[in-house]
Design a protein around this motif. Structure first.
Motif, PDB file in Angstrom:
ATOM      1  N   ARG A   1       0.856  -1.182   0.000  1.00 49.25           N
ATOM      2  CA  ARG A   1       0.000   0.000   0.000  1.00 49.25           C
ATOM      3  C   ARG A   1       0.900   1.242   0.000  1.00 49.25           C
ATOM      4  O   ARG A   1       1.844   1.333   0.795  1.00 49.25           O
TER       5      ARG A   1
ATOM      6  N   GLY B   1      -1.513   8.908  -5.277  1.00 44.24           N
ATOM      7  CA  GLY B   1      -2.589   8.197  -5.963  1.00 44.24           C
ATOM      8  C   GLY B   1      -2.059   7.127  -6.889  1.00 44.24           C
ATOM      9  O   GLY B   1      -0.956   7.241  -7.432  1.00 44.24           O
TER      10      GLY B   1
ATOM     11  N   ARG C   1      -3.702   4.162  -9.829  1.00 44.71           N
ATOM     12  CA  ARG C   1      -4.762   3.422 -10.524  1.00 44.71           C
ATOM     13  C   ARG C   1      -4.107   2.546 -11.579  1.00 44.71           C
ATOM     14  O   ARG C   1      -3.239   2.998 -12.333  1.00 44.71           O
TER      15      ARG C   1
ATOM     16  N   ARG D   1      -8.378   0.600 -11.726  1.00 41.30           N
ATOM     17  CA  ARG D   1      -8.681   0.055 -10.406  1.00 41.30           C
ATOM     18  C   ARG D   1      -7.693   0.560  -9.356  1.00 41.30           C
ATOM     19  O   ARG D   1      -6.545   0.888  -9.656  1.00 41.30           O
ATOM     20  N   ASP D   2      -8.151   0.547  -8.111  1.00 38.35           N
ATOM     21  CA  ASP D   2      -7.281   0.790  -6.965  1.00 38.35           C
ATOM     22  C   ASP D   2      -6.685  -0.570  -6.589  1.00 38.35           C
ATOM     23  O   ASP D   2      -7.414  -1.469  -6.148  1.00 38.35           O
TER      24      ASP D   2
END
Length: 338
Positions: free
Chosen positions: A82, A87, A89, A93-94
């Motif tokens: 994580r 940010g 993507r 998607r995350d």
């Protein structure tokens, strides 16, 4: 049953395959204090404010010296880590909360970590992986036939993975990553352990497969030959930051990094006449062996070989590419590339 044709798609369609915005990842390192049982807590920043957008269908070489932050970036892209901040993507998607869905849409060959079953024949690993990706028998057989032929796997499909050479296993790993026809393929050192013929065969297959399916290719490597033959764009990272991001041709032009062609001739020749200026191509002669250093921005190997073949017969040759570490050092010695 969910198949590749019916697998879930991200709720927000995006033209970008990868979007990194001010991405950062810190690690906490604890080291002992001299003369004390206490340990010192230190923050180490592996990725520092990286912003990067890669469109669908692009082929990008992500290169840098060991410890530059390449593997950490890939781990965040694939949902293993994580981000500390920023940010991220991937295919819209995350990666962390949507990791299961993302796994159906990407293929990864990650360093020395195998996705094959060590004690099973290589073929059985593909049967298991196909079931995990919910491929039908028809889909599995059609895709596997294509991979076996393109990557030359037939001679060792029935052999346990633990008995394969490093080069054979790497080809098997690439096939495993491509089995479910992913939209994004992330390859970490895919040609490690391969001889020149096998390397070129793998590169040719990846180019062809990408052209047929429009796959996005994200490649990390220390072999500039991989970048030269597979990628249109190169991103160089050092100490967790982006040092260069642009077209490969522009990268060569700005750096003018020397390449070296070692040529063995059928008969000794005192001197070779080569195209370009003395600064463009330098020659060292040792009997039948000639060592030619040249700028990739000015000359190409086919042009050099055509000039040499017009004068004498070439018996053997070898090409050395500049090391990625050397190119990174050049970038920072010059204060970056404008």
């Amino acid at each position: 049953m969910t198949t590749p044709e019916t697998r879930p798609t991200s709720s927000t369609a995006s033209a970008a395959a990868i979007e990194l915005t001010s991405l950062r990842r810190d690690y906490v390192v604890r080291s002992p204090l001299a003369g004390s049982r206490r340990r010192r807590r230190q923050i180490v920043r592996a990725v520092d404010d990286v912003s990067l957008t890669i469109s669908r269908g692009e082929t990008v070489g992500f290169v840098g010296a060991n410890g530059a932050g390449k593997s950490t970036t890939i781990k965040m892209m694939t949902g293993i880590l994580r981000p500390t901040s920023g940010g991220l993507r991937v295919l819209g998607r995350d990666p962390v909360p949507e990791r299961r869905h993302l796994a159906r849409e990407i293929g990864v060959v990650f360093g020395q970590r195998s996705q094959l079953w060590w004690d099973l024949p290589l073929r059985e690993s593909y049967t298991i992986l196909a079931a995990m990706h919910r491929l039908t028998q028809r889909q599995r057989e059609a895709r596997l036939d294509r991979l076996v032929d393109g990557l030359d796997l037939s001679s060792f499909l029935g052999r346990p993975v633990r008995q394969l050479s490093l080069g054979q296993r790497m080809r098997g790993e690439v096939a495993a990553a491509l089995l479910h026809s992913p939209d994004l393929v992330v390859l970490d050192e895919p040609t490690i352990g391969l001889d020149m013929v096998s390397k070129e065969g793998l590169r040719r297959f990846l180019r062809t497969d990408r052209a047929e399916r429009g796959t996005t290719l994200f490649l990390t490597t220390h072999d500039m030959g991989d970048v030269e033959r597979l990628c249109d764009r190169i991103v160089v990272v050092n100490a967790g930051t982006v040092a260069y991001d642009g077209e490969l041709d522009s990268f060569r032009e700005h750096l003018g990094a020397p390449r070296e062609l070692l040529v063995d001739l059928a008969e000794p020749v005192a001197a070779l006449t080569l195209p370009g200026s003395a600064e463009t191509a330098a020659v060292e002669a040792e009997g039948i062996r000639h060592r030619i250093r040249f700028s990739g921005a000015e000359l190409t190997v086919p042009v050099l070989l055509a000039a040499i073949n017009a004068q004498t017969t070439v018996r053997d040759l070898a090409l050395s590419e500049p090391a990625v570490e050397d190119l990174v050092r050049q970038i920072y010695a010059r204060g970056g590339i404008d």
